[in-house]
Every structure is written in C-alpha cells, then in structure tokens.
Design a protein around this motif. Structure first.
Motif, PDB file in Angstrom:
ATOM      1  N   VAL A  69      -2.869  -1.339  -9.026  1.00 16.67           N
ATOM      2  CA  VAL A  69      -3.940  -0.197  -8.729  1.00 16.67           C
ATOM      3  C   VAL A  69      -3.659   0.905  -8.563  1.00 16.67           C
ATOM      4  O   VAL A  69      -2.891   0.742  -7.475  1.00 16.67           O
ATOM      5  N   ARG A  70      -4.359   2.178  -9.135  1.00 12.68           N
ATOM      6  CA  ARG A  70      -3.636   3.297  -8.297  1.00 12.68           C
ATOM      7  C   ARG A  70      -6.113   3.197  -7.871  1.00 12.68           C
ATOM      8  O   ARG A  70      -6.365   3.961  -9.707  1.00 12.68           O
ATOM      9  N   GLY A  71      -6.034   4.624  -7.117  1.00 14.66           N
ATOM     10  CA  GLY A  71      -7.369   4.571  -6.640  1.00 14.66           C
ATOM     11  C   GLY A  71      -7.474   5.062  -5.477  1.00 14.66           C
ATOM     12  O   GLY A  71      -6.476   5.386  -4.819  1.00 14.66           O
ATOM     13  N   ARG A  72      -8.876   5.609  -4.646  1.00 14.19           N
ATOM     14  CA  ARG A  72      -9.271   5.484  -3.834  1.00 14.19           C
ATOM     15  C   ARG A  72     -10.244   4.456  -3.108  1.00 14.19           C
ATOM     16  O   ARG A  72     -10.778   3.790  -3.273  1.00 14.19           O
ATOM     17  N   HIS A  73     -10.346   4.318  -1.163  1.00 11.89           N
ATOM     18  CA  HIS A  73     -11.029   3.800  -0.686  1.00 11.89           C
ATOM     19  C   HIS A  73     -12.962   3.635  -0.732  1.00 11.89           C
ATOM     20  O   HIS A  73     -12.874   4.974  -0.541  1.00 11.89           O
ATOM     21  N   GLU A  74     -12.968   3.306  -1.779  1.00 15.00           N
ATOM     22  CA  GLU A  74     -14.277   3.182  -0.768  1.00 15.00           C
ATOM     23  C   GLU A  74     -15.220   3.129   0.152  1.00 15.00           C
ATOM     24  O   GLU A  74     -15.788   3.503   0.743  1.00 15.00           O
ATOM     25  N   GLU A  75     -14.799   1.780   0.749  1.00 14.68           N
ATOM     26  CA  GLU A  75     -15.169   1.182   2.286  1.00 14.68           C
ATOM     27  C   GLU A  75     -14.048   0.595   2.839  1.00 14.68           C
ATOM     28  O   GLU A  75     -12.966   0.009   2.031  1.00 14.68           O
ATOM     29  N   ASN A  95       0.673  -1.541   0.087  1.00 16.66           N
ATOM     30  CA  ASN A  95       0.076   0.679   0.100  1.00 16.66           C
ATOM     31  C   ASN A  95       0.727   1.061  -0.222  1.00 16.66           C
ATOM     32  O   ASN A  95       1.640   1.170   0.617  1.00 16.66           O
ATOM     33  N   ASP A  96       1.164   1.222  -1.270  1.00 17.77           N
ATOM     34  CA  ASP A  96       1.593   2.889  -1.299  1.00 17.77           C
ATOM     35  C   ASP A  96       3.469   2.626  -0.570  1.00 17.77           C
ATOM     36  O   ASP A  96       3.975   3.749  -0.322  1.00 17.77           O
ATOM     37  N   GLY A  97       4.038   1.905  -0.982  1.00 17.37           N
ATOM     38  CA  GLY A  97       5.110   0.617  -0.829  1.00 17.37           C
ATOM     39  C   GLY A  97       5.175   0.251   0.024  1.00 17.37           C
ATOM     40  O   GLY A  97       6.196  -0.038   0.412  1.00 17.37           O
ATOM     41  N   ASN A  98       3.986   0.067   0.970  1.00 18.78           N
ATOM     42  CA  ASN A  98       4.360  -0.318   2.452  1.00 18.78           C
ATOM     43  C   ASN A  98       3.634  -1.590   2.454  1.00 18.78           C
ATOM     44  O   ASN A  98       2.852  -1.718   1.851  1.00 18.78           O
ATOM     45  N   SER A  99       4.952  -3.104   2.479  1.00 19.11           N
ATOM     46  CA  SER A  99       3.869  -3.990   2.652  1.00 19.11           C
ATOM     47  C   SER A  99       3.679  -4.653   3.524  1.00 19.11           C
ATOM     48  O   SER A  99       3.660  -4.238   5.047  1.00 19.11           O
ATOM     49  N   GLU A 125      -5.677   7.074   7.479  1.00 19.73           N
ATOM     50  CA  GLU A 125      -4.582   8.165   6.626  1.00 19.73           C
ATOM     51  C   GLU A 125      -5.174   9.074   5.185  1.00 19.73           C
ATOM     52  O   GLU A 125      -5.599   9.622   4.729  1.00 19.73           O
ATOM     53  N   GLN A 126      -5.840   7.381   4.715  1.00 25.18           N
ATOM     54  CA  GLN A 126      -5.858   7.932   2.817  1.00 25.18           C
ATOM     55  C   GLN A 126      -7.409   7.785   2.445  1.00 25.18           C
ATOM     56  O   GLN A 126      -7.697   7.905   1.645  1.00 25.18           O
ATOM     57  N   TRP A 127      -8.325   7.651   4.098  1.00 28.47           N
ATOM     58  CA  TRP A 127      -9.749   7.146   4.053  1.00 28.47           C
ATOM     59  C   TRP A 127     -10.096   9.254   3.158  1.00 28.47           C
ATOM     60  O   TRP A 127      -9.515  10.093   3.793  1.00 28.47           O
ATOM     61  N   GLY A 128     -10.998   9.137   2.131  1.00 25.94           N
ATOM     62  CA  GLY A 128     -11.600  10.334   1.571  1.00 25.94           C
ATOM     63  C   GLY A 128     -10.881  11.157   0.548  1.00 25.94           C
ATOM     64  O   GLY A 128     -10.556  12.310   0.451  1.00 25.94           O
ATOM     65  N   ALA A 129      -9.714  10.508   0.114  1.00 30.88           N
ATOM     66  CA  ALA A 129      -8.489  10.954  -1.335  1.00 30.88           C
ATOM     67  C   ALA A 129      -9.360  11.780  -1.815  1.00 30.88           C
ATOM     68  O   ALA A 129     -10.520  11.410  -1.915  1.00 30.88           O
ATOM     69  N   ALA A 130      -8.617  13.084  -2.609  1.00 27.90           N
ATOM     70  CA  ALA A 130      -9.092  13.996  -3.465  1.00 27.90           C
ATOM     71  C   ALA A 130      -9.139  13.224  -5.295  1.00 27.90           C
ATOM     72  O   ALA A 130     -10.071  14.034  -5.311  1.00 27.90           O
ATOM     73  N   THR A 131      -8.087  12.518  -4.826  1.00 30.86           N
ATOM     74  CA  THR A 131      -8.345  12.189  -6.453  1.00 30.86           C
ATOM     75  C   THR A 131      -8.543  10.733  -6.878  1.00 30.86           C
ATOM     76  O   THR A 131      -8.576  10.051  -5.795  1.00 30.86           O
ATOM     77  N   VAL A 132      -8.951  10.477  -7.785  1.00 39.96           N
ATOM     78  CA  VAL A 132      -8.948   9.128  -8.138  1.00 39.96           C
ATOM     79  C   VAL A 132      -8.267   7.691  -8.474  1.00 39.96           C
ATOM     80  O   VAL A 132      -8.170   6.599  -8.559  1.00 39.96           O
ATOM     81  N   ALA A 133      -6.350   8.335  -8.512  1.00 37.15           N
ATOM     82  CA  ALA A 133      -5.742   7.528  -8.539  1.00 37.15           C
ATOM     83  C   ALA A 133      -4.244   8.500  -7.049  1.00 37.15           C
ATOM     84  O   ALA A 133      -3.222   7.674  -7.429  1.00 37.15           O
ATOM     85  N   ALA A 134      -5.478   8.489  -6.289  1.00 35.07           N
ATOM     86  CA  ALA A 134      -4.531   8.987  -4.794  1.00 35.07           C
ATOM     87  C   ALA A 134      -3.761   8.191  -4.105  1.00 35.07           C
ATOM     88  O   ALA A 134      -2.740   8.206  -3.817  1.00 35.07           O
ATOM     89  N   ASN A 135      -4.103   6.697  -4.385  1.00 40.18           N
ATOM     90  CA  ASN A 135      -3.647   5.282  -3.491  1.00 40.18           C
ATOM     91  C   ASN A 135      -2.932   4.575  -4.514  1.00 40.18           C
ATOM     92  O   ASN A 135      -3.623   4.257  -5.404  1.00 40.18           O
ATOM     93  N   MET A 136      -1.338   4.019  -4.497  1.00 38.63           N
ATOM     94  CA  MET A 136      -1.222   2.635  -5.144  1.00 38.63           C
ATOM     95  C   MET A 136      -1.031   1.183  -3.924  1.00 38.63           C
ATOM     96  O   MET A 136      -0.785   1.265  -2.690  1.00 38.63           O
ATOM     97  N   LEU A 137      -1.914   0.434  -4.976  1.00 37.14           N
ATOM     98  CA  LEU A 137      -2.158  -1.239  -3.941  1.00 37.14           C
ATOM     99  C   LEU A 137      -0.815  -1.694  -5.524  1.00 37.14           C
ATOM    100  O   LEU A 137      -1.558  -1.340  -6.192  1.00 37.14           O
ATOM    101  N   ARG A 138      -0.189  -2.457  -4.619  1.00 38.02           N
ATOM    102  CA  ARG A 138       0.508  -3.996  -5.211  1.00 38.02           C
ATOM    103  C   ARG A 138       0.645  -5.192  -4.987  1.00 38.02           C
ATOM    104  O   ARG A 138       0.966  -5.284  -4.162  1.00 38.02           O
TER     105      ARG A 138
END
Length: 171
Positions: A106-112, A14-18, A73-86
C-alpha cells in the motif's frame, strides 16, 4: 478433504525498512465495494448498484511493539501516496506442507498514531492507521488485485475494471 492455508510467518516493511520481530499485528485492508439499492419502474425488487470502492476501504491498521521514530518522521506527509508499506506473509497448509507467499503493498499516509497506555514493566505498543491510495495484492508473485485511486486503475486478474470508463471520458 484439505486443510486451510494459515499464516506461519510475516514481516512488515515501512518504506523498505523491515519490522521483523517488531510487528505485533497487521489488519489487512478489507476489499469493500459501495452498493446502493435501486428499484426502477417495473422492477419487482431491488438490485444493488455498484458505485466503486466503499468509503472505509482504504484503511491499513498495524501495530508495533514499543515506539518507532520512523513513523513519527512520516507524520503529516503532504501527498496521498507518501509512504509505502509492504506486508509479506508466508502461509502453509498443514496437510501437504505447501507454502504460499502473500504480499500486500500500500502507498498512503498515516491518519492516526496511537501510543496506547505506557506503564513501566508492561507491554507497550504503537497502533498506526495508514490510509492508502494505492493497493496491490499478490499471491505467489502473481498480481491478483491492484487499485490505484489517483490514476483511476482497478485491476482484477489483469483486467482493468475502469478501462472502458476512462476511454469514455477521454483518458
């Protein structure tokens, strides 16, 4: 006869964190297309017209043991590609021992973010639904599929399926 490639090890970043040792389950996004029936004059049956990605194609669901402050901390991100999951998976055939590396970014944001039931002494996990706007699937380091919705890219085996459409509208 051969045996299938089966997942033997995985990690989720999650954003580079294993999350090695913390990831309980990952539901890899389905590749879904939206088809609509079309039966024009003179046609003796329907054909399915391809209208692009399916409406539910952009979900990436994953679970962590316990609770994690980073996703909060990532909840409510403003952009559609705010967070990266690998997702990094190692698959192996048990007949040959051959291993295959599968990576999905994937790049996105958390819905739930669902904390589930909490009971002392019981297993607890957090379920997260991330809605992606960017998706890339690679096998053994070779890009197989890349979808970048905001930038109008849908590449399969190196061929952008949207390239001619973009040229037709002046992009």
């Amino acid at each position: 006869m051969g045996l299938p490639r089966k997942l033997k090890m995985m990690d989720l970043f999650n954003d580079g964190n294993s999350y090695l040792g913390q990831t309980g389950e990952v539901t890899i996004p389905k590749l879904v297309r939206k088809f609509e029936d079309w039966r024009g004059g003179g046609m003796n049956g329907n054909v399915k017209i391809d209208l692009g990605l399916g409406d539910d194609a952009t979900e990436f669901n994953w679970k962590l043991g316990g609770i994690d402050s980073l996703i909060l901390e990532q909840w409510g991100a403003a952009t559609v590609a705010a967070n990266m999951l690998r997702f990094a998976g190692s698959y192996q055939r048990d007949d040959t021992g051959e291993t295959t590396a599968v990576e999905i970014v994937v790049r996105g944001r958390h819905e739930e973010i669902d904390f589930g039931n909490q009971k002392a002494g019981d297993d607890t996990e957090t379920s997260v639904k991330t809605i992606w706007s960017y998706y890339k699937l690679s096998i053994d380091g070779v890009e197989k599929i890349l979808i970048d919705i905001p930038n109008m890219i849908e590449r399969v085996n190196g061929v952008d399926l949207l390239e001619k459409h973009k040229a037709n509208i002046g992009h």
